[in-house]
Enzyme design. Structure first.
Site, PDB file in Angstrom:
ATOM      1  N   HIS A   1     -11.536  61.287 131.018  1.00  0.00           N
ATOM      2  CA  HIS A   1     -12.152  60.904 132.282  1.00  0.00           C
ATOM      3  C   HIS A   1     -13.548  60.366 132.047  1.00  0.00           C
ATOM      4  CE1 HIS A   1      -9.197  62.811 135.042  1.00  0.00           C
ATOM      5  NE2 HIS A   1      -8.950  63.546 133.957  1.00  0.00           N
TER       6      HIS A   1
ATOM      7  N   GLU B   1     -15.260  64.479 130.376  1.00  0.00           N
ATOM      8  CA  GLU B   1     -15.925  63.453 131.181  1.00  0.00           C
ATOM      9  C   GLU B   1     -16.896  62.763 130.224  1.00  0.00           C
ATOM     10  OE1 GLU B   1     -15.253  62.741 134.297  1.00  0.00           O
ATOM     11  OE2 GLU B   1     -14.417  64.531 135.244  1.00  0.00           O
TER      12      GLU B   1
HETATM   13 ZN    ZN Z   1     -11.446  61.334 136.505  1.00  0.00          ZN
END
Ligand code: ZN
Length: 309
Positions: free
Chosen positions: A191, A273
């Protein structure tokens, strides 16, 4: 997109299964990841995973990268393959490219709620994007392809949860199920965040201990933390990026109990992330093919370290 780094040469065919080769390769791999000291992270209020909406219209084309001679064209089902002999031979890694470039065209389908044990949550989300419209879904697929190439060079069998070849999804519960059914030795969900400008850096999300409904993360909490710590350490080394300055208290690690992809996993799994798409400095990195290659290398080295123990 055309960057070919020193660690990114086309894989050489390796047919030998000699243990000596495995040992030799193992001796070459970095072992300094344990020097990365990390602290227990507390839950965070931020969530770039569930709140994203695409500002720009994502491309319907499947991202491609040059220099990846073992990349297969996307097929109708997630591709599974194993190539080179290497230290990860026999190991299964599932890569979960977050979101889907086509999700924005299927809002009713992806807004359907699915049970994640602790809660009900949307099947999937569109993800975020940079202010210039480079979408998180494009980013995650690109890094996934680079990561797959690196892991195959180590001999791993790699499977995707989606390769831009579906009209939407999969839902978060199905994403978890794909890793479970593959009996994956490690799963990484890719992500990039959608936080405010000035909020920078990466963080790895670890599963909290959850035992509710279909969710029982007890068996995976410890190995997932090990996986996540190793990825965080190698990500710092490979990219030079700092841990998030807005969650995780500077550790680059955050523990959460509200992500279905973690709650429903029965195999070691983390999210990463990689940066904040809404910050212009982070966006400059995330949109760079050279930087994405570094990111993939960092994630790969963390997985390799985890699987070799
Ligand atoms: Zn995401």
């Amino acid at each position: 997109m055309s960057y070919v780094g020193p660690d990114f040469d086309p894989p050489q065919p390796r047919r030998s299964r000699r243990r000596a080769l495995t040992v030799a390769l193992a001796a070459l791999l970095p072992g300094a990841l344990l020097g990365w000291v990390l602290y227990e992270a507390v839950g965070d209020p931020g969530d770039g995973d569930a709140s994203g909406t695409a500002a720009g219209r994502p491309s319907a084309t499947t991202p491609t990268i040059s220099g990846t001679s073992d990349d297969k064209p996307p097929g109708p089902t997630p591709a599974t393959d194993s190539t080179a002999a290497g230290p990860l031979q026999g190991k299964v890694v599932v890569i979960d490219p977050g979101h889907n470039p086509n999700n924005f065209q299927h809002t009713s389908e992806i807004n359907r709620k699915v049970n994640i044990g602790t809660n009900w949550k949307e099947c999937d989300t569109t993800g975020t994007s940079t202010n210039d419209g480079y979408t998180e879904a494009e980013f995650t697929l690109d890094v996934a392809h680079r990561l797959r190439t690196l892991l195959r060079k180590q001999g791993a069998t790699v499977k995707f949860t989606q390769d831009g070849d579906r009209s939407w999804g999969p839902c978060i519960d199905e994403r978890a199920e794909i890793g479970n059914k593959a009996h994956a030795d490690a799963v990484v969900s890719l992500h990039a965040d959608g936080a405010g400008a000035g909020q920078r850096g990466f963080h790895v999300i670890l599963p909290a201990k959850v035992n509710a409904g279909a969710a029982n993360t007890g068996p995976i909490v410890t190995p997932s933390r090990d996986l996540g710590e190793r990825i965080a350490g190698s990500f710092v080394r490979a990219t030079g990026s700092a841990p998030s300055n807005y969650v995780g208290d500077g550790t680059g690690l955050v523990t959460r109990e509200d992500l279905g992809g973690l709650n429903l996993s029965t195999v070691p799994k983390v999210f990463i992330e990689c940066g904040n798409m809404r910050d212009s400095k982070d966006a400059a990195l995330l949109t760079s093919g050279a930087w994405r290659q570094k990111a993939a290398r960092g994630i790969s080295e963390g997985i390799v370290s985890f699987l070799r123990g």
